[in-house]
Design a protein around this motif. Structure first.
Motif, PDB file in Angstrom:
ATOM      1  N   LEU A 234       0.839  -1.201   0.000  1.00 61.79           N
ATOM      2  CA  LEU A 234       0.000   0.000   0.000  1.00 61.79           C
ATOM      3  C   LEU A 234       0.879   1.258   0.000  1.00 61.79           C
ATOM      4  CD1 LEU A 234      -3.001  -0.021  -0.090  1.00 61.79           C
ATOM      5  CD2 LEU A 234      -3.088   0.334   2.367  1.00 61.79           C
ATOM      6  N   GLN A 235       1.968   1.191   0.766  1.00 58.76           N
ATOM      7  CA  GLN A 235       2.894   2.332   0.803  1.00 58.76           C
ATOM      8  C   GLN A 235       3.485   2.594  -0.574  1.00 58.76           C
ATOM      9  OE1 GLN A 235       5.701   3.073   3.973  1.00 58.76           O
ATOM     10  NE2 GLN A 235       4.739   1.496   5.230  1.00 58.76           N
ATOM     11  N   LYS A 236       3.752   1.491  -1.300  1.00 60.01           N
ATOM     12  CA  LYS A 236       4.311   1.646  -2.655  1.00 60.01           C
ATOM     13  C   LYS A 236       3.307   2.376  -3.548  1.00 60.01           C
ATOM     14  CE  LYS A 236       6.569  -2.609  -3.004  1.00 60.01           C
ATOM     15  NZ  LYS A 236       6.807  -3.847  -3.735  1.00 60.01           N
ATOM     16  N   VAL A 237       2.023   1.976  -3.422  1.00 55.16           N
ATOM     17  CA  VAL A 237       0.979   2.632  -4.225  1.00 55.16           C
ATOM     18  C   VAL A 237       0.941   4.123  -3.898  1.00 55.16           C
ATOM     19  CG1 VAL A 237      -1.520   2.761  -4.631  1.00 55.16           C
ATOM     20  CG2 VAL A 237      -0.409   0.532  -4.421  1.00 55.16           C
ATOM     21  N   VAL A 238       1.016   4.438  -2.584  1.00 59.90           N
ATOM     22  CA  VAL A 238       0.958   5.847  -2.167  1.00 59.90           C
ATOM     23  C   VAL A 238       2.171   6.611  -2.707  1.00 59.90           C
ATOM     24  CG1 VAL A 238       1.077   7.382  -0.152  1.00 59.90           C
ATOM     25  CG2 VAL A 238      -0.433   5.398  -0.119  1.00 59.90           C
ATOM     26  N   ILE A 239       3.355   5.990  -2.643  1.00 56.13           N
ATOM     27  CA  ILE A 239       4.577   6.674  -3.106  1.00 56.13           C
ATOM     28  C   ILE A 239       4.515   6.910  -4.613  1.00 56.13           C
ATOM     29  CG2 ILE A 239       7.083   6.403  -3.449  1.00 56.13           C
ATOM     30  CD1 ILE A 239       7.161   5.096  -0.677  1.00 56.13           C
ATOM     31  N   ILE A 240       4.063   5.889  -5.354  1.00 55.27           N
ATOM     32  CA  ILE A 240       3.985   6.063  -6.812  1.00 55.27           C
ATOM     33  C   ILE A 240       2.964   7.146  -7.153  1.00 55.27           C
ATOM     34  CG2 ILE A 240       3.273   4.956  -8.979  1.00 55.27           C
ATOM     35  CD1 ILE A 240       4.549   2.367  -7.908  1.00 55.27           C
ATOM     36  N   ALA A 241       1.780   7.059  -6.498  1.00 55.74           N
ATOM     37  CA  ALA A 241       0.743   8.058  -6.787  1.00 55.74           C
ATOM     38  C   ALA A 241       1.232   9.449  -6.404  1.00 55.74           C
ATOM     39  CB  ALA A 241      -0.534   7.706  -6.043  1.00 55.74           C
ATOM     40  N   GLY A 242       1.891   9.552  -5.239  1.00 52.52           N
ATOM     41  CA  GLY A 242       2.398  10.846  -4.768  1.00 52.52           C
ATOM     42  C   GLY A 242       3.453  11.406  -5.705  1.00 52.52           C
ATOM     43  N   SER A 243       4.390  10.542  -6.132  1.00 51.98           N
ATOM     44  CA  SER A 243       5.461  11.005  -7.034  1.00 51.98           C
ATOM     45  C   SER A 243       4.860  11.488  -8.352  1.00 51.98           C
ATOM     46  CB  SER A 243       6.446   9.875  -7.339  1.00 51.98           C
ATOM     47  OG  SER A 243       6.876   9.284  -6.152  1.00 51.98           O
ATOM     48  N   LEU A 244       3.875  10.729  -8.842  1.00 58.66           N
ATOM     49  CA  LEU A 244       3.252  11.117 -10.114  1.00 58.66           C
ATOM     50  C   LEU A 244       2.481  12.426  -9.961  1.00 58.66           C
ATOM     51  CD1 LEU A 244       1.995   7.761 -11.616  1.00 58.66           C
ATOM     52  CD2 LEU A 244       3.716   9.281 -12.547  1.00 58.66           C
ATOM     53  N   ALA A 245       1.789  12.558  -8.808  1.00 53.33           N
ATOM     54  CA  ALA A 245       1.019  13.788  -8.586  1.00 53.33           C
ATOM     55  C   ALA A 245       1.962  14.983  -8.552  1.00 53.33           C
ATOM     56  CB  ALA A 245       0.237  13.688  -7.283  1.00 53.33           C
TER      57      ALA A 245
END
Lengths: 334, 344
Positions: A234-245
């Motif tokens: 889940l943290q990976k999903v958040v990091i990827i989404a955050g980096s993309l945002a």
């Protein structure tokens, strides 16, 4: 005391905003009044308030405009633009020294953002309910099941024995729910173990055949339990989404391929955090093995077996979701 | 009526634009992305203000607030849709259906906004959209291209460019478009079919080689990592092919648009030279970690602009005198909402 204000003149063309036909004109300006457009042919002059200045053009509030024969002087812009715009224009003026300072500020800002995303990931992850995480993991498992998994061909005894070891490891973990442990054949994935968000955990037949020793397989299961407990997926999903945002926000002003490339770079960057999670999970697995009365060296030995069958390829390290095995072994040795 | 050829002029400089680009990035980060709307305006203004046609430059009149409003509107819609999908899946389906049909209308609004905020000699451009034609151009034709495996893609691209540009007018004069379908098919063949087929052949060869070489059936954790560089390269390649195709389509456009009796365009762009510029720009950006983006953008824009020839008739002055603003620029601000830039 008498003040004498100097008026400056700029030559160019005047457009009344109704037609594209320009009239030869001069723009008279000073720091104390609205600019005055002078039309020599018609002997007409009038004051107009500036709306915006663009290169050699100045647009007035009444819809008319003046196009200078050259870029409008900085002094003119300084008088008729807001202080904030003037400040931005000053920042924009190129000089090597200023570019270096701005570049350093840019790198510092990006560094702060980088650590903010990583630091915020556990907090944001904690806001997501465990039920939501488990259902997400189950959905991901269902998708993979159709595409990659076949029923296990391991003997019932072997599966039961590993299941008992798993139960003991789980008892020593801090997990409040018990993820299901599956054994599956996965010819496309090969020797591997996977932890889905919130569980389930899948151990492939190929991994069991490769490691042979149950102690080594237990070490891998302990490693996967760490991923579930620490909500790494889940943290990976958040990091990827955050980096993309962040990337899309920062480069939102850019169109074309730079934005696309940044999205790819953000994904590659997110891979790196995956590597940190692997090292954390290795350490957690060692601790869990000790708590469960198992040999903590099993973690290291399982990595050595994996390394013997598939050595590290340094050229791929940038793209790998896992750190080099050498690095993991060194971390465990420490 | 005699005709004289003259290139468009671009008077921008890399050093100037580098300063704008760098401060845009920095201010965007410092303001947590809010400034990006103003940054977009600043960037567009720089390119418009430095592009000259017949000794007069273009103006761009959007404000940061307008762009920000458009983005906030999109973001609100996106969040609302996600909430609907979570809590009322049935309603979400219905809303999705409505949005499907709302798309062409929103695209028309966006095109109208962008035209209205572009000026030449202080007269604004106009775009008059048509819902049905937009629906054909943006939904039906792309769908037909997909189901015919790209066979109709050039027809779809030509239809779209024709739709957009034939509906643009300046000072009451419409733009005429005469786009050759043969040119679009030739371009598609050379810049899309050829590179994609070559890639397919190369990938097949590499795949069979790797299949022969693999000596055991055991893969490991690194299976995905080992193909990641190839996926990355594939992504870059496909993206680059698409990018080059888009640019070349624009160059075709400048062979086929005109304002009757006033001006028509042609281009002397050399495809090999342009491709070389695009490839070297691409590599320069990657190897400089993005630092050469301003240089690449200016270089590409300058080459294309300065190789577009304009043929202004001697009646051009008459045309200019005749070009009358249809709508007063005064009061633009009151029309913000119906013309927000939706970034489409």
């Amino acid at each position: 005391m008498v003040w004498i204000w100097a008026y400056n003149m700029i030559s160019g063309q005047y457009f009344d905003g109704k037609s594209a036909k320009g009239k030869t004109a001069s723009l008279s300006w000073s720091s104390i009044a609205d600019p005055l457009v002078l039309l020599p042919d018609e002997k007409l002059s009038f004051n107009v308030e500036v709306k915006s200045i663009q290169g050699s053009q100045v647009f007035f509030i009444d819809g008319s405009s003046f196009m200078g024969n050259a870029t409008l002087p900085v002094e003119f812009c300084a008088v008729y633009q807001s202080p904030l715009l003037n400040w931005i224009r000053q920042v924009e003026v190129f000089s090597v020294k200023k570019s270096i300072i701005l570049g350093v500020c840019l790198i510092l800002s990006l560094t702060v953002l980088r650590f903010s995303v990583v630091g915020l990931a556990p907090i944001l992850t904690s806001l997501i309910s465990q039920d939501a995480e488990i259902s997400l993991g189950q959905e991901a498992y269902d998708v993979m099941y159709d595409q990659h998994f076949l029923p296990s061909k391991l003997s019932i005894e072997q599966r039961k024995s590993l299941q008992r070891s798993y139960d003991e490891l789980w008892t020593e973990s801090n997990l409040t729910h018990k993820p299901t442990l599956y054994f599956k054949q996965a010819p496309k994935i090969g020797a591997n173990a996977l932890a889905f968000p919130g569980g389930p955990i899948v151990v492939t037949d190929e991994l069991v055949h490769l490691l042979r020793d149950n102690q080594l397989i237990e070490a891998v299961i302990a490693h996967e339990l760490a991923h579930v407990e620490q909500r790494h997926s889940l943290q990976k999903v958040v990091i990827i989404a955050g980096s993309l945002a962040i990337a899309s926000v920062i480069f939102g002003a850019e169109e074309g391929f730079s934005e696309e490339l940044v999205a790819v770079a953000a994904n590659v960057y997110a891979f790196q955090h995956s590597q940190r999670f692997e090292l954390d999970s290795d350490q957690y697995a060692v601790d869990l093995l000790v708590k469960a009365g198992r040999d903590p060296l099993a973690m290291r030995q399982s990595l050595e077996v994996l390394m013997a069958t598939s050595p590290d390829d340094d050229a791929l390290s940038l793209f790998s979701t896992h750190p080099a095995k050498k690095e993991r072994l060194a971390a465990l040795a420490n | 009526m005699s005709i004289q050829a003259k290139p468009l002029e671009f008077k921008g400089h890399t050093s100037e634009y580098f300063g704008i680009w760098l401060s845009n990035l920095l201010l965007t980060i410092v303001t947590m992305g809010i400034y990006s709307a103003w940054a977009k305006v600043r960037r567009k203004q720089y390119f418009y203000n430095n592009t000259f046609l017949e000794e007069a430059n273009f103006g761009y009149h959007a404000t940061g607030i307008q762009i920000l409003k458009g983005r906030l509107l999109l973001l609100t819609g996106f969040i609302a849709l996600n909430l609907l999908a979570t809590f009322f899946p049935a309603v979400y389906g219905l809303v999705g259906f409505v949005f499907f049909f709302l798309g062409p209308y929103l695209i028309n609004l966006s095109l109208q906004f962008n035209a209205r905020l572009t000026s030449y000699r202080n007269v604004r451009f106009h775009f008059e959209g048509d819902y049905l034609e937009a629906f054909l151009a943006y939904i039906v034709m792309p769908f037909l291209s997909i189901i015919t495996l790209g066979l109709l893609a050039p027809v779809a691209v030509r239809f779209l460019l024709n739709y957009v540009w034939s509906r643009v007018s300046y000072g009451g004069h419409s733009i005429d478009t005469h786009l050759s379908l043969t040119d679009f098919y030739k371009l598609f063949g050379i810049s899309v079919i050829l590179p994609v087929t070559s890639l397919f052949v190369l990938a097949s060869v590499l795949f069979s080689l790797s299949f022969i070489q693999s000596d055991s059936g055991i893969s490991d954790n690194y299976a995905i990592a080992s193909i990641a560089p190839f996926l990355f390269a594939l992504y870059l390649y496909i993206f680059f092919v698409g990018f080059v195709y888009r640019i070349f389509c624009m160059t075709l456009l400048f062979k086929g648009i005109a304002i009757e009796g006033a001006i028509h365009f042609s281009n002397t762009i050399h495809p090999g030279r342009l491709l070389l510029i695009l490839i070297t720009n691409f590599l320069a950006i990657i190897f400089s970690l993005g630092l050469l983006i301003p240089w690449a953008q200016i270089r590409q824009h300058r080459y294309i602009t300065e190789h577009i020839a304009t043929y202004a008739s001697t009646d051009f002055d008459e045309f200019v005198a005749d070009a009358v603003e249809k709508q007063s620029a005064f009061g633009e601000e009151f029309a913000d909402f119906d013309g927000v830039d939706l970034g489409l």
